[in-house]
Design a protein around this motif. Structure first.
Motif, short mmCIF file in Angstrom:
data_model
loop_
_atom_site.label_atom_id
_atom_site.label_comp_id
_atom_site.label_asym_id
_atom_site.label_seq_id
_atom_site.Cartn_x
_atom_site.Cartn_y
_atom_site.Cartn_z
N PRO A 148 0.84 -1.20 0.00
CA PRO A 148 0.00 0.00 0.00
C PRO A 148 0.87 1.25 0.00
O PRO A 148 2.03 1.22 0.40
CB PRO A 148 -0.79 -0.12 1.32
N LYS A 149 0.32 2.34 -0.45
CA LYS A 149 1.06 3.60 -0.52
C LYS A 149 1.48 4.06 0.88
O LYS A 149 0.76 3.87 1.86
CB LYS A 149 0.19 4.67 -1.18
N ASN A 150 2.69 4.67 0.91
CA ASN A 150 3.21 5.28 2.13
C ASN A 150 3.43 4.29 3.28
O ASN A 150 3.32 4.64 4.45
CB ASN A 150 2.31 6.42 2.61
N ILE A 162 7.38 -6.61 -6.89
CA ILE A 162 6.79 -5.79 -5.85
C ILE A 162 5.95 -4.69 -6.52
O ILE A 162 6.46 -3.92 -7.34
CB ILE A 162 7.88 -5.16 -4.96
N LEU A 163 4.68 -4.65 -6.17
CA LEU A 163 3.76 -3.66 -6.72
C LEU A 163 3.52 -2.58 -5.68
O LEU A 163 3.11 -2.86 -4.55
CB LEU A 163 2.44 -4.32 -7.11
N VAL A 164 3.76 -1.31 -6.06
CA VAL A 164 3.56 -0.17 -5.16
C VAL A 164 2.35 0.63 -5.64
O VAL A 164 2.31 1.09 -6.78
CB VAL A 164 4.82 0.73 -5.13
N ASP A 165 1.38 0.80 -4.77
CA ASP A 165 0.16 1.53 -5.11
C ASP A 165 0.37 3.01 -4.81
O ASP A 165 0.66 3.40 -3.68
CB ASP A 165 -1.01 0.99 -4.30
N GLY A 166 0.23 3.87 -5.84
CA GLY A 166 0.47 5.30 -5.65
C GLY A 166 -0.76 6.15 -5.81
O GLY A 166 -0.66 7.37 -5.97
N GLU A 167 -1.93 5.58 -5.82
CA GLU A 167 -3.15 6.34 -6.08
C GLU A 167 -3.47 7.29 -4.93
O GLU A 167 -3.31 6.95 -3.76
CB GLU A 167 -4.33 5.39 -6.29
N GLY A 168 -3.90 8.51 -5.26
CA GLY A 168 -4.35 9.45 -4.24
C GLY A 168 -3.35 10.55 -3.96
O GLY A 168 -2.73 11.10 -4.87
N ALA A 169 -3.20 10.90 -2.68
CA ALA A 169 -2.35 12.02 -2.26
C ALA A 169 -0.87 11.71 -2.48
O ALA A 169 -0.49 10.64 -2.98
CB ALA A 169 -2.62 12.33 -0.79
N CYS A 170 -0.02 12.66 -2.08
CA CYS A 170 1.42 12.53 -2.28
C CYS A 170 1.95 11.23 -1.69
O CYS A 170 1.54 10.83 -0.59
CB CYS A 170 2.14 13.71 -1.64
N ARG A 186 20.60 -12.00 -7.63
CA ARG A 186 19.16 -11.96 -7.40
C ARG A 186 18.52 -10.79 -8.13
O ARG A 186 19.10 -9.71 -8.23
CB ARG A 186 18.85 -11.86 -5.90
N ILE A 187 17.32 -11.00 -8.65
CA ILE A 187 16.59 -9.98 -9.40
C ILE A 187 15.32 -9.59 -8.66
O ILE A 187 14.60 -10.45 -8.12
CB ILE A 187 16.26 -10.49 -10.82
N LEU A 188 15.04 -8.29 -8.63
CA LEU A 188 13.82 -7.75 -8.03
C LEU A 188 13.14 -6.84 -9.04
O LEU A 188 13.79 -5.99 -9.66
CB LEU A 188 14.13 -6.97 -6.76
N ASN A 189 11.85 -6.99 -9.21
CA ASN A 189 11.06 -6.14 -10.10
C ASN A 189 10.16 -5.22 -9.28
O ASN A 189 9.48 -5.67 -8.35
CB ASN A 189 10.19 -6.98 -11.04
N PHE A 190 10.16 -3.93 -9.62
CA PHE A 190 9.28 -2.96 -8.98
C PHE A 190 8.37 -2.36 -10.04
O PHE A 190 8.82 -1.90 -11.09
CB PHE A 190 10.09 -1.85 -8.31
N SER A 191 7.06 -2.33 -9.72
CA SER A 191 6.08 -1.75 -10.64
C SER A 191 5.18 -0.80 -9.87
O SER A 191 4.79 -1.07 -8.73
CB SER A 191 5.23 -2.85 -11.30
N MET A 192 4.87 0.35 -10.51
CA MET A 192 4.01 1.35 -9.91
C MET A 192 2.57 1.15 -10.40
O MET A 192 2.33 1.00 -11.61
CB MET A 192 4.47 2.76 -10.30
#
Length: 249
Positions: A148-150, A162-170, A186-192
């Motif tokens: 979740p964001k923040n 790893i999925l990062v949710d950025g919806e909404g405020a800063c 090792r490999i890590l994937n980050f998606s917004m």
């Protein structure tokens, strides 16, 4: 008198066979005993696992029926190339285990009860499974972690995407990466996910090493109007580097 004994033994066997409705074939070419019946089977000793393990100095090939495992068990001596055991080891039919290695063939599955790490091509694995070389796989599944964001997050051993949710405020959060020295290759994937509002903060999402040091070479937002909505990191053994990314402008 000694010549009578074989006759008496054969006569006794034939009486037993007749009483149990089993025909014993004296002409069996390779078997010492060929018991034939279309209505009955052969019963071998039945006992619990503890009783089986209590047998003193079992010989290789000894067979019993384990009433706890609900399987036949036989005693198997270690094959060449493995440490020699004083006695053979009990193995259940269907669970074939190479003695002293921990590997078990259970039906169509192969498993290992080892509590430590497994290394292929490396003598000192530091992960549950560490492979020194290329891997080819079909239908490969890699676990996805949603953040979740923040919410500050410490990347776990089993994380891959790893999925990062950025919806909404800063958005403002920290991601702590695992020790690069223990994760070579090792490999890590980050998606917004969704629209990312960085509020003009270049370190809205900051990446740190396992000691808490800021990794300035890894960033999501460029402090202008672009950000990486997808980024792949890899450990060099000393630090984490970006090996591929996708910018949204």
């Amino acid at each position: 008198m000694q010549k009578i004994y074989p006759f008496l033994i054969l006569n006794l066997l034939s009486q037993i066979a007749y009483a149990q409705s089993i025909t014993i074939d004296p002409n069996a070419s390779t078997g010492l005993l060929d018991a034939k019946s279309t209505t009955k089977g052969i019963l071998i000793p039945k006992m619990s696992t503890s009783q089986k393990l209590a047998i003193v100095n079992p010989v290789e090939g000894l067979m019993v029926y384990d009433t706890d495992a609900k399987q036949f068990s036989y005693c198997l001596s270690p094959s060449s190339g493995f440490p020699i055991l004083v006695n053979c080891s009990w193995v259940n039919f269907g669970n074939v285990q190479v003695p002293s290695t921990g590997w078990i063939l259970d039906g169509n599955d192969v498993r290992n009860t080892n509590a430590g790490n497994i290394g292929i091509g490396t003598p000192n694995p530091v992960q549950k499974l560490e492979v020194n070389g290329n891997i080819k796989a079909k239908g490969l599944f890699m676990p996805i972690k949603y953040i979740p964001k923040n919410v500050n997050y410490f990347v776990a051993d089993g994380d891959y995407t790893i999925l990062v949710d950025g919806e909404g405020a800063c958005i403002f959060m920290e991601v702590t990466l695992p020790n690069a020295a223990l994760n070579l290759g090792r490999i890590l994937n980050f998606s917004m996910l969704n629209y990312i509002n960085f509020c003009n903060k270049p370190n809205s999402i900051s990446f740190k090493d396992h000691l808490g040091n800021l990794l300035t070479s890894i960033s999501i937002y460029d402090n202008v109007s672009s950000y990486r909505n997808n980024m792949t990191l890899q450990s060099t053994g000393t630090t984490w580097v970006i090996i591929s990314d996708n910018w949204v402008r």
